[in-house]
Design a protein around this motif. Structure first.
Motif, short mmCIF file in Angstrom:
data_model
loop_
_atom_site.label_atom_id
_atom_site.label_comp_id
_atom_site.label_asym_id
_atom_site.label_seq_id
_atom_site.Cartn_x
_atom_site.Cartn_y
_atom_site.Cartn_z
N LEU A 88 -4.78 -14.39 -2.21
CA LEU A 88 -4.81 -13.32 -0.78
C LEU A 88 -3.75 -12.10 -1.40
O LEU A 88 -4.32 -10.98 -1.26
N GLN A 89 -2.68 -12.48 -2.15
CA GLN A 89 -1.94 -11.41 -2.38
C GLN A 89 -2.53 -10.57 -3.38
O GLN A 89 -2.59 -9.23 -3.36
N GLU A 90 -3.23 -11.13 -4.39
CA GLU A 90 -3.97 -10.36 -5.26
C GLU A 90 -5.21 -9.54 -4.65
O GLU A 90 -5.45 -8.22 -4.93
N LEU A 91 -5.97 -9.95 -3.78
CA LEU A 91 -6.90 -9.34 -3.14
C LEU A 91 -6.52 -8.19 -2.22
O LEU A 91 -6.82 -7.05 -2.03
N LEU A 92 -5.18 -8.43 -1.57
CA LEU A 92 -4.75 -7.62 -0.60
C LEU A 92 -4.01 -6.14 -1.59
O LEU A 92 -4.03 -5.22 -1.02
N ALA A 93 -3.68 -6.78 -2.69
CA ALA A 93 -3.30 -5.54 -3.58
C ALA A 93 -4.25 -4.54 -3.77
O ALA A 93 -3.85 -3.46 -4.17
N GLU A 94 -5.32 -5.15 -4.00
CA GLU A 94 -6.60 -3.98 -4.26
C GLU A 94 -7.08 -3.58 -2.97
O GLU A 94 -8.02 -2.29 -3.13
N GLN A 95 -6.77 -4.12 -1.84
CA GLN A 95 -7.18 -3.61 -0.39
C GLN A 95 -5.94 -3.23 0.49
O GLN A 95 -6.17 -3.74 1.58
N VAL A 96 -5.07 -2.34 -0.07
CA VAL A 96 -4.26 -2.10 0.85
C VAL A 96 -4.34 -1.37 2.27
O VAL A 96 -3.56 -1.19 2.89
N ASP A 97 -5.59 -0.90 2.10
CA ASP A 97 -5.92 -0.17 3.27
C ASP A 97 -6.04 -1.28 4.58
O ASP A 97 -5.86 -0.63 6.01
N LEU A 98 -5.95 -2.22 4.39
CA LEU A 98 -6.13 -3.35 5.36
C LEU A 98 -4.55 -3.53 6.10
O LEU A 98 -4.63 -3.81 7.57
N VAL A 99 -3.73 -2.86 5.45
CA VAL A 99 -2.33 -3.16 5.93
C VAL A 99 -1.47 -1.91 5.91
O VAL A 99 -0.60 -1.32 7.00
N ALA A 100 -2.20 -0.65 5.41
CA ALA A 100 -1.69 0.57 5.25
C ALA A 100 -2.70 1.54 4.99
O ALA A 100 -2.94 1.87 3.71
N PRO A 101 -3.71 1.93 6.18
CA PRO A 101 -4.83 2.76 5.95
C PRO A 101 -4.21 4.13 5.14
O PRO A 101 -3.16 4.75 5.63
N GLY A 102 -4.92 4.35 3.87
CA GLY A 102 -4.69 5.38 3.00
C GLY A 102 -3.31 5.39 2.30
O GLY A 102 -2.99 6.35 1.56
N GLY A 103 -2.87 4.28 2.44
CA GLY A 103 -1.91 3.97 1.41
C GLY A 103 -2.17 3.54 0.08
O GLY A 103 -3.53 3.27 -0.23
#
Length: 204
Positions: A88-103
């Protein structure tokens, strides 16, 4: 049931999945014909199962063979955990828009004096966001993120730092505590993050 790894299980005929008795691998199985005395009792053959790492012995007396089936299940793939926190951490690191749009991602495993924060992100406005990733979000995870935020907030180069508690499932008590402390909660769809699910095509 005789398994390929040497384990032997004795089940009832009532359909219960739990065996009445068993001998875990590694073990050895020897078969012999019944003695005259055993044959008089209706016993056809006797199986003796011995555990190799212990002194246990399981004796099985066969009275009648109704059927004998063999199933080839192929190579054992072993235990594979899917959706663990590291994934989950690895995937979220590649998809940070899920927690910080435009970040953008600053760093995974950002170090603090009490341990690393899973993700440190900078949002579109330049504010730092500390993300704690869990498979199942519970109160302990919120407490952990709270401690990280307290330490990160002391760093003038990072402060102010927003907190995000991200998990596949967040317990109601954990959500209440997080929101009370100003921590934002995000529920992660692991299948969608892996590209294996199209949320727009679902009916519900």
């Amino acid at each position: 049931m005789l398994k390929a790894d040497g384990a032997v299980l004795v089940h009832s005929d009532g359909g219960s999945y739990k065996p009445l008795n068993w001998m875990s691998a590694p073990c050895t199985l020897t078969e012999r014909e019944a003695t005259e005395e055993e044959a008089e009792l209706g016993i056809d053959e006797v199986w003796t199962v011995k555990q190799q790492k212990a002194d246990g012995t399981l004796t099985i007396r066969i009275f009648r063979r109704i059927a004998e089936l063999s199933h080839e299940l192929g190579i054992d793939p072993g235990l594979v955990k899917d959706g663990v926190e590291a994934h989950l951490q690895e995937l979220l690191a590649e998809q940070v828009d899920l927690v910080a749009p435009g970040g953008r991602l600053v760093r995974r495993e950002y170090p603090t004096a009490i341990g690393p924060v899973d993700l440190l992100v900078k949002d579109a406005d330049g504010q730092h966001v500390a993300v704690e990733v869990k498979r199942r979000g519970e109160i302990d995870g919120v407490e952990q993120l709270t401690r990280y935020l307290e330490l990160l907030g002391r760093d003038p180069l990072l402060a102010p730092v927003e907190g995000v508690f991200a998990a596949q499932e967040i317990k109601p008590q954990a959500r209440v505590l997080a929101e009370d402390r100003g921590i934002r909660c995000v529920v992660l769809d692991y299948a969608a993050m892996r590209g294996m699910d199209d949320a727009e095509s679902r009916l519900f």
